[in-house]
Design a protein around this motif. Structure first.
Motif, PDB file in Angstrom:
ATOM      1  N   GLU A 183       0.873  -1.162   0.000  1.00  0.00           N
ATOM      2  CA  GLU A 183       0.000   0.000   0.000  1.00  0.00           C
ATOM      3  C   GLU A 183       0.915   1.218   0.000  1.00  0.00           C
ATOM      4  O   GLU A 183       1.876   1.268   0.782  1.00  0.00           O
ATOM      5  CB  GLU A 183      -0.893   0.011   1.238  1.00  0.00           C
ATOM      6  CG  GLU A 183      -1.943  -1.084   1.251  1.00  0.00           C
ATOM      7  CD  GLU A 183      -2.813  -1.012   2.493  1.00  0.00           C
ATOM      8  OE1 GLU A 183      -3.973  -1.423   2.415  1.00  0.00           O
ATOM      9  OE2 GLU A 183      -2.318  -0.560   3.544  1.00  0.00           O
TER      10      GLU A 183
ATOM     11  N   ARG B 146      -8.178   1.624   0.604  1.00  0.00           N
ATOM     12  CA  ARG B 146      -9.100   0.491   0.441  1.00  0.00           C
ATOM     13  C   ARG B 146      -9.766   0.510  -0.934  1.00  0.00           C
ATOM     14  O   ARG B 146     -10.152  -0.545  -1.456  1.00  0.00           O
ATOM     15  CB  ARG B 146     -10.172   0.499   1.525  1.00  0.00           C
ATOM     16  CG  ARG B 146      -9.691   0.003   2.874  1.00  0.00           C
ATOM     17  CD  ARG B 146     -10.845  -0.461   3.745  1.00  0.00           C
ATOM     18  NE  ARG B 146     -11.819   0.580   3.997  1.00  0.00           N
ATOM     19  CZ  ARG B 146     -11.759   1.437   5.011  1.00  0.00           C
ATOM     20  NH1 ARG B 146     -10.730   1.371   5.864  1.00  0.00           N
ATOM     21  NH2 ARG B 146     -12.694   2.347   5.174  1.00  0.00           N
ATOM     22  N   ASN B 147      -9.900   1.701  -1.497  1.00  0.00           N
ATOM     23  CA  ASN B 147     -10.515   1.830  -2.814  1.00  0.00           C
ATOM     24  C   ASN B 147      -9.488   1.930  -3.935  1.00  0.00           C
ATOM     25  O   ASN B 147      -9.807   2.358  -5.046  1.00  0.00           O
ATOM     26  CB  ASN B 147     -11.443   3.041  -2.830  1.00  0.00           C
ATOM     27  CG  ASN B 147     -12.731   2.791  -2.068  1.00  0.00           C
ATOM     28  OD1 ASN B 147     -13.678   2.214  -2.599  1.00  0.00           O
ATOM     29  ND2 ASN B 147     -12.765   3.189  -0.801  1.00  0.00           N
ATOM     30  N   ASP B 148      -8.257   1.525  -3.630  1.00  0.00           N
ATOM     31  CA  ASP B 148      -7.174   1.482  -4.616  1.00  0.00           C
ATOM     32  C   ASP B 148      -6.873   2.844  -5.222  1.00  0.00           C
ATOM     33  O   ASP B 148      -6.525   2.968  -6.394  1.00  0.00           O
ATOM     34  CB  ASP B 148      -7.506   0.473  -5.724  1.00  0.00           C
ATOM     35  CG  ASP B 148      -6.245  -0.025  -6.433  1.00  0.00           C
ATOM     36  OD1 ASP B 148      -5.187  -0.097  -5.780  1.00  0.00           O
ATOM     37  OD2 ASP B 148      -6.325  -0.332  -7.640  1.00  0.00           O
ATOM     38  N   ILE B 149      -7.027   3.883  -4.392  1.00  0.00           N
ATOM     39  CA  ILE B 149      -6.693   5.257  -4.794  1.00  0.00           C
ATOM     40  C   ILE B 149      -5.364   5.628  -4.152  1.00  0.00           C
ATOM     41  O   ILE B 149      -5.119   5.302  -2.987  1.00  0.00           O
ATOM     42  CB  ILE B 149      -7.791   6.242  -4.343  1.00  0.00           C
ATOM     43  CG1 ILE B 149      -9.133   5.869  -4.969  1.00  0.00           C
ATOM     44  CG2 ILE B 149      -7.413   7.679  -4.677  1.00  0.00           C
ATOM     45  CD1 ILE B 149     -10.312   6.590  -4.342  1.00  0.00           C
TER      46      ILE B 149
ATOM     47  N   GLU C 114      -7.124   5.847   4.903  1.00  0.00           N
ATOM     48  CA  GLU C 114      -7.497   4.429   4.920  1.00  0.00           C
ATOM     49  C   GLU C 114      -8.541   4.128   3.849  1.00  0.00           C
ATOM     50  O   GLU C 114      -8.467   3.109   3.158  1.00  0.00           O
ATOM     51  CB  GLU C 114      -8.037   4.036   6.295  1.00  0.00           C
ATOM     52  CG  GLU C 114      -7.001   4.030   7.407  1.00  0.00           C
ATOM     53  CD  GLU C 114      -5.910   2.989   7.214  1.00  0.00           C
ATOM     54  OE1 GLU C 114      -6.161   1.964   6.542  1.00  0.00           O
ATOM     55  OE2 GLU C 114      -4.800   3.200   7.726  1.00  0.00           O
ATOM     56  N   ARG C 115      -9.521   5.025   3.710  1.00  0.00           N
ATOM     57  CA  ARG C 115     -10.574   4.791   2.711  1.00  0.00           C
ATOM     58  C   ARG C 115     -10.026   4.874   1.292  1.00  0.00           C
ATOM     59  O   ARG C 115     -10.421   4.094   0.423  1.00  0.00           O
ATOM     60  CB  ARG C 115     -11.706   5.804   2.919  1.00  0.00           C
ATOM     61  CG  ARG C 115     -12.917   5.612   1.999  1.00  0.00           C
ATOM     62  CD  ARG C 115     -13.585   4.264   2.234  1.00  0.00           C
ATOM     63  NE  ARG C 115     -14.103   4.146   3.570  1.00  0.00           N
ATOM     64  CZ  ARG C 115     -15.354   4.454   3.928  1.00  0.00           C
ATOM     65  NH1 ARG C 115     -16.193   4.926   3.028  1.00  0.00           N
ATOM     66  NH2 ARG C 115     -15.750   4.279   5.178  1.00  0.00           N
ATOM     67  N   THR C 116      -9.127   5.823   1.027  1.00  0.00           N
ATOM     68  CA  THR C 116      -8.548   5.913  -0.318  1.00  0.00           C
ATOM     69  C   THR C 116      -7.762   4.643  -0.647  1.00  0.00           C
ATOM     70  O   THR C 116      -7.869   4.110  -1.754  1.00  0.00           O
ATOM     71  CB  THR C 116      -7.625   7.141  -0.464  1.00  0.00           C
ATOM     72  OG1 THR C 116      -6.564   7.061   0.488  1.00  0.00           O
ATOM     73  CG2 THR C 116      -8.385   8.431  -0.273  1.00  0.00           C
TER      74      THR C 116
ATOM     75  N   SER D  98      -5.741  11.043  -5.191  1.00  0.00           N
ATOM     76  CA  SER D  98      -6.449  12.035  -4.392  1.00  0.00           C
ATOM     77  C   SER D  98      -5.435  13.008  -3.819  1.00  0.00           C
ATOM     78  O   SER D  98      -4.255  12.667  -3.655  1.00  0.00           O
ATOM     79  CB  SER D  98      -7.234  11.380  -3.253  1.00  0.00           C
ATOM     80  OG  SER D  98      -6.353  10.895  -2.249  1.00  0.00           O
TER      81      SER D  98
END
Length: 253
Positions: free
Chosen positions: A39, A119-122, A115-117, A92
């Motif tokens: 990551e 998890r969404n492969d951003i 964390e959200r980015t 982002s």
């Protein structure tokens, strides 16, 4: 999956009159490869120097520096987007200040966003928000910012891509016999109190801020790898193949 933070300096990303397109593309290619194994979070300098490619204001004037950052931030992010689009990697932008690390609520907000980015492969690209802030709200250099991002996101390693290819036992500009310290497990107090000597007019750090970032991470039992951002072979070998030919690893272990 392990997590790493890349920090790249202004001198790597820009030349005097333009974005250093090939160096940025090389960086993007490295990050794309790294994302197959880790990551990845990117902490990127370069807004002020990118702004200077469009408007030649005096960066030593605080308001002019803010204007340069405001002009340069979209230039920088547009350049990143164009290159990451080649590999279909969404990005982002996350702008932070030192105050975001002083407030538990603010820290939790940016942690959740990152964390959200991921998890969404951003790919999150972090920079300091120096446009609408006062000096005491800023780290002042992205070496410190990247170290705090590494700590607060629980990353395993900070990779600092710089205009130097490691930490030398003496100044290589003065001593042609200077040698890179491949592994550093202790930083002396006097090393942290040296005069700041950034190599570029748009750099805000220098070796001292990198040493302070390394010390911060060593104190939290995390690691930092310092190497060249001009030739990414060293970085690639270290993070992808576990080969340590050049560069300096700061670690307590």
């Amino acid at each position: 999956m392990k997590r790493i933070v890349f920090k790249v300096g202004s001198s790597v990303l820009t030349d005097t009159k333009s974005i250093a397109k090939q160096r940025m593309l090389n960086l993007v290619s490295l990050i794309v490869e790294a994302r197959k194994k880790y990551e990845v979070i990117l902490v990127s300098s370069g807004a002020v120097s990118a702004g200077y490619t469009a408007v030649q204001l005096n960066r030593s004037v605080p308001t002019s520096k803010k204007v340069l950052a405001s002009v340069g931030q979209p230039i920088l992010m547009s350049s990143y987007k164009n290159k990451f689009d080649i590999y279909d990697v969404p990005i982002s932008q996350i702008l932070l200040t030192e105050e975001d690390f002083d407030s538990r609520v603010h820290t939790q907000i940016f942690q959740d966003i990152i964390e959200r980015t991921l998890r969404n492969d951003i790919l999150p690209i972090v920079n300091e928000n120096d446009i609408s802030t006062t000096p005491d709200q800023l780290f002042g250099d992205n070496d410190q910012l990247s170290a705090h991002i590494t700590y607060h996101t629980g990353a395993d390693l900070l990779v600092v891509l710089s205009d130097i290819d490691g930490y030398y036992d003496s100044n290589p500009r003065d001593n042609p016999e200077a040698k890179i310290k491949k592994i550093v497990t202790k930083i002396e107090k006097e090393e942290l109190e040296q005069e700041h000597t950034p190599n570029s007019q748009f750099a805000t750090g220098g070796i001292v801020t990198k040493l302070k970032a390394a010390q911060f991470l060593m104190d939290t039992n995390q690691k930092m790898f310092l190497c060249s951002g001009y030739d990414l072979t060293t970085a690639y070998e270290f993070i992808m193949d576990g080969i340590h030919n050049k560069g300096t690893l700061f670690t307590k272990n």
